[in-house]
Write a protein that holds these residues in place. Structure first.
Motif, mmCIF file in Angstrom:
data_model
loop_
_atom_site.group_PDB
_atom_site.id
_atom_site.type_symbol
_atom_site.label_atom_id
_atom_site.label_comp_id
_atom_site.label_asym_id
_atom_site.label_seq_id
_atom_site.Cartn_x
_atom_site.Cartn_y
_atom_site.Cartn_z
ATOM 1 N N ALA A 1 46.150 -17.116 -33.393
ATOM 2 C CA ALA A 1 46.173 -16.222 -32.025
ATOM 3 C C ALA A 1 46.541 -14.721 -32.058
ATOM 4 C CB ALA A 1 47.295 -16.870 -31.305
ATOM 5 N N MET A 2 47.253 -14.384 -33.308
ATOM 6 C CA MET A 2 47.547 -12.990 -33.510
ATOM 7 C C MET A 2 46.328 -12.333 -33.907
ATOM 8 S SD MET A 2 51.318 -12.953 -35.189
ATOM 9 C CE MET A 2 52.799 -13.754 -34.757
ATOM 10 N N ASN A 3 45.362 -12.950 -34.885
ATOM 11 C CA ASN A 3 44.492 -12.406 -35.362
ATOM 12 C C ASN A 3 43.245 -12.324 -34.226
ATOM 13 O OD1 ASN A 3 45.023 -12.008 -38.093
ATOM 14 N ND2 ASN A 3 44.591 -14.059 -38.523
ATOM 15 N N ALA A 4 43.381 -13.139 -33.343
ATOM 16 C CA ALA A 4 42.335 -12.959 -31.982
ATOM 17 C C ALA A 4 42.789 -12.221 -30.915
ATOM 18 C CB ALA A 4 42.247 -14.364 -31.544
ATOM 19 N N CYS A 5 44.052 -11.568 -31.068
ATOM 20 C CA CYS A 5 44.719 -10.540 -30.308
ATOM 21 C C CYS A 5 45.130 -11.234 -28.770
ATOM 22 C CB CYS A 5 43.887 -9.447 -30.112
ATOM 23 S SG CYS A 5 43.628 -8.475 -31.604
ATOM 24 N N VAL A 6 45.382 -12.484 -29.020
ATOM 25 C CA VAL A 6 45.691 -13.143 -27.516
ATOM 26 C C VAL A 6 47.158 -13.693 -27.829
ATOM 27 C CG1 VAL A 6 45.295 -15.615 -28.351
ATOM 28 C CG2 VAL A 6 44.820 -14.804 -25.964
ATOM 29 N N HIS A 7 47.883 -13.366 -28.844
ATOM 30 C CA HIS A 7 49.263 -13.844 -28.859
ATOM 31 C C HIS A 7 50.462 -13.496 -27.888
ATOM 32 C CE1 HIS A 7 53.173 -15.198 -30.808
ATOM 33 N NE2 HIS A 7 53.557 -13.941 -30.793
ATOM 34 N N ASP A 8 50.100 -12.125 -27.667
ATOM 35 C CA ASP A 8 51.077 -11.348 -26.793
ATOM 36 C C ASP A 8 50.681 -11.957 -25.159
ATOM 37 O OD1 ASP A 8 51.964 -9.901 -28.581
ATOM 38 O OD2 ASP A 8 50.596 -8.079 -28.689
ATOM 39 N N ASN A 9 49.664 -12.144 -24.833
ATOM 40 C CA ASN A 9 49.221 -12.696 -23.717
ATOM 41 C C ASN A 9 50.006 -14.112 -23.657
ATOM 42 O OD1 ASN A 9 46.082 -11.236 -24.031
ATOM 43 N ND2 ASN A 9 47.642 -10.447 -22.571
ATOM 44 N N ILE A 10 49.684 -14.900 -24.382
ATOM 45 C CA ILE A 10 50.215 -16.093 -24.386
ATOM 46 C C ILE A 10 51.810 -16.353 -24.130
ATOM 47 C CG2 ILE A 10 50.735 -18.406 -25.710
ATOM 48 C CD1 ILE A 10 47.931 -17.911 -26.965
ATOM 49 N N MET A 11 52.567 -15.176 -24.888
ATOM 50 C CA MET A 11 53.868 -15.319 -24.949
ATOM 51 C C MET A 11 54.527 -14.615 -23.366
ATOM 52 S SD MET A 11 54.743 -16.614 -27.723
ATOM 53 C CE MET A 11 56.502 -16.558 -27.603
ATOM 54 N N GLU A 12 53.574 -14.253 -22.865
ATOM 55 C CA GLU A 12 53.978 -13.702 -21.369
ATOM 56 C C GLU A 12 53.979 -14.616 -20.556
ATOM 57 O OE1 GLU A 12 51.063 -10.365 -20.575
ATOM 58 O OE2 GLU A 12 51.954 -9.103 -21.823
ATOM 59 N N PHE A 13 53.481 -15.956 -20.860
ATOM 60 C CA PHE A 13 53.351 -16.875 -19.949
ATOM 61 C C PHE A 13 54.648 -17.812 -19.858
ATOM 62 C CE2 PHE A 13 48.700 -17.393 -20.894
ATOM 63 C CZ PHE A 13 48.491 -16.482 -19.967
ATOM 64 N N PRO A 14 55.363 -18.389 -18.906
ATOM 65 C CA PRO A 14 56.656 -18.794 -18.961
ATOM 66 C C PRO A 14 56.855 -20.202 -19.961
ATOM 67 C CG PRO A 14 55.914 -18.693 -16.605
ATOM 68 C CD PRO A 14 54.417 -18.400 -17.573
ATOM 69 N N GLU A 15 55.867 -20.575 -20.043
ATOM 70 C CA GLU A 15 55.719 -21.612 -21.205
ATOM 71 C C GLU A 15 55.042 -21.540 -22.634
ATOM 72 O OE1 GLU A 15 55.102 -25.754 -19.652
ATOM 73 O OE2 GLU A 15 55.636 -25.202 -17.547
ATOM 74 N N GLY A 16 54.785 -20.250 -22.868
ATOM 75 C CA GLY A 16 54.115 -19.901 -23.973
ATOM 76 C C GLY A 16 52.938 -20.751 -24.185
ATOM 77 N N TYR A 17 52.847 -21.301 -25.723
ATOM 78 C CA TYR A 17 52.009 -22.084 -26.015
ATOM 79 C C TYR A 17 51.789 -23.411 -25.465
ATOM 80 C CZ TYR A 17 50.877 -18.655 -29.744
ATOM 81 O OH TYR A 17 50.230 -17.451 -30.494
#
Length: 596
Positions: A454-470
């Protein structure tokens, strides 16, 4: 007969449940037939005074024992028959799902989702009833009718039996006609329900488009048409049942009337005893069930056969792909190479099914293992078709595509696709957690590996902003995510596979240029020595590729590096210049807006 042969393997699988069910049902029928005789013996014995209390208690004991056999037996035969039919329904549904997974992409282009869904629901219900209650009714009706008729003829009176059987035979004949008539009506009803389900599913899946174009009322009017058609087909079926059921009750009434008139006359003239007259009336009631059961079983079997024919058509559809393992053939001659990513297109020609013109014409290309290959071209030039053929979603002639020196037609599909990570244009996500979606291709639960992709795809930060994360569950087809988030989640899914070949089909169209550059930089770092194929419309996405191919109307118009293609001043040069002008115009508009 074809429908019956299709179901034989499933029936054999649970044959002992059916055998035990029939044995228990036979015992229940014997106990049922015995009860009127017991009543007759007790009635005649009490009327003539030949029975004492001991005889009455003896027959009452037999009566209670018969009742216990009936009560326990009814539970057990239901357990056997219904258990077998439910198991067949489960197995058939499992097999159909597995078979559908193996069919070609063209099959899903030609068949609607709603129609396929109706096979898993209403058709399965009809088959379960045919394999369960219909068989019970047919067996029980046959055995019960034979035993009851025997008792009516031998124990009571053959002439009385003959007189009351005339309406019963009319019922039996009517039931056979009913069974033949109901089958096509039921098939039409099933098709109408399938069409309704398909339209409803499409409307809800495309609700954003419907709302954006203010087509709610138009969709509602179309829904009314499909719903009305389903109503008409259901009513056509119901009208037939509305005629048959009252006619059946009328014939039963005639049989009872004949029994009362002729049976009463025989009692008054001493031809039969009062107890046997009572027993005969009970037998008439028992004989009604086999007549009704005959009609019900014919109805259920007719519906079941119609549904089996629909499902059998799916099972008879075979994959047209020519590869080892397809349709269970050719694995003994299969070539399983250690795929490294060396790809050769040799005079590749391809025409889509139903098209007159070729989609791809004489493509000659060598993509060396570890190379980053880019494909660019106008919409409809055949870019996606090229990678679809590489995934062997469609057939190609032998000698046109080679993977590591092996003809693609000689490589098992499972082996081929396990070594290719693919990011499609539509960025499909399942109604599951983001963690499960990213891990879908790699089948891993290692959260660190998932997070790294997810970090390589530059989506990790967006996911961590969700209340339940992954653990955040996305909606159907990922509807709760933005376009860019969906696209980057799909990229992370492919990244996690770490396959020798990665295909990204216009997979960066929904991300901004800064994010695009970061993802491309990560690709260069993590995929050294592995083959990457990029399809894009933006030159900025592909200009650093090792080799770029320009497709024009299905033909390879240009081939080279970014610098080489720019020097040719051809199609690639024109696309680049146009995009540069569009970018400059966009920057100018932004500056003007800031000044205002």
């Amino acid at each position: 007969m074809k429908s019956f042969r299709f179901m034989v393997p499933y029936l054999k699988r649970y044959r002992w449940k059916y055998v035990w069910g029939m044995v228990i049902l036979l015992a229940v029928d014997i106990a049922n037939v015995l009860i009127p005789k017991i009543v007759a013996y007790i009635t005649d014995g009490l009327q003539t005074g030949g029975f004492g209390m001991n005889q009455v208690l003896f027959y009452l004991g037999i009566f209670l024992a018969s009742g216990a056999v009936i009560a326990i037996g009814r539970f057990l035969w239901r357990y056997c028959f219904h258990g077998a039919s439910r198991s067949i329904e489960r197995d058939l549904r499992n097999d159909m799902f597995r078979h559908l997974e193996e069919l070609d992409v063209d099959f899903y282009h030609e068949n609607k989702t709603g129609d396929l869904m109706s096979h898993f629901t209403s058709d399965m219900d009809a088959i379960r009833m045919a394999m369960g209650m219909a068989l019970v009714a047919a067996f029980d009706a046959t055995i019960m009718a034979i035993m009851v008729l025997y008792q009516m003829i031998v124990f009571v009176n053959p002439l009385l039996t003959l007189a009351t059987m005339v309406p019963m035979l009319l019922i039996l004949g009517g039931m056979f006609v009913y069974g033949k008539t109901i089958s096509p009506r039921f098939a039409a009803r099933q098709q109408a329900v399938s069409d309704l389900m398909d339209f409803t599913q499409e409307s809800f899946s495309g609700v954003r488009v419907v709302k954006a174009f203010v087509r709610e009322r138009a969709q509602y009017r179309e829904f009314l048409k499909y719903n009305e058609n389903a109503r008409k087909k259901n009513l056509r079926l119901a009208r037939l049942q509305a005629v048959v059921i009252p006619s059946l009750e009328l014939m039963i009434g005639f049989s009872i009337l004949i029994t009362i008139v002729i049976g009463g006359y025989f009692v008054l003239n001493g031809k039969i005893s009062l107890g046997r007259f009572f027993a005969y009336n009970q037998y008439i009631g028992m004989l009604v069930w086999p007549m009704i059961a005959c009609g019900e079983s014919i109805q259920m079997i007719s519906k079941g056969m119609a549904s089996i024919d629909r499902i059998r058509g799916i099972f008879e559809t075979k994959s047209e792909l020519t590869a080892p393992g397809v349709n269970g053939e050719g694995m003994d001659q299969a070539i399983v190479p250690e795929i490294k990513g060396d790809i050769v297109f040799s005079h590749l020609n391809y025409r889509h099914k139903g098209n007159e013109d070729e989609t791809l014409t004489d493509i000659n290309l060598h993509i060396k293992a570890g190379m980053t290959m880019a494909i660019v071209g106008r919409t409809g030039s055949g870019k996606s078709t090229l990678v679809d053929l590489l995934l062997h979603l469609f057939n190609v002639e032998p000698g046109m595509i080679y993977i590591d020196g092996v003809d693609i037609n000689d490589i098992p599909l499972k082996n081929l696709r396990e070594h290719i990570a693919y990011v499609p244009q539509d960025d499909f996500l399942f109604s599951d957690s983001l963690k499960a979606n990213i891990a879908f291709g790699a089948q891993t639960t290692d959260l660190k590996a998932i997070q790294k992709a997810a970090m390589n795809a530059c989506v990790h930060d967006n996911i961590m902003e969700f209340p339940e994360g992954y653990d955040t569950v996305v909606g159907e087809r990922g509807v709760t995510l933005s376009g860019g988030q969906k696209q980057r989640s799909a990229i992370a899914r492919a990244w996690l596979m770490d396959a020798p070949i990665l295909i990204m089909d216009d997979a960066l169209s929904a991300v901004d240029t800064d994010t695009e550059e970061q993802i491309l930089s990560n690709l260069r770092e993590t995929r050294q020595g592995k083959t990457t194929i990029l399809i894009a419309h933006r030159i900025s996405t592909i200009q650093n590729a090792d080799l770029i191919m320009v497709l024009e109307e299905g033909s390879m118009a240009e081939l080279g590096t970014h610098e080489e293609l720019m020097q040719q001043k051809g199609i690639y040069h024109d696309i680049f210049e146009m995009q540069q002008l569009e970018a400059a115009a966009g920057e100018k508009r932004s500056e003007l807006m800031k000044e205002e």
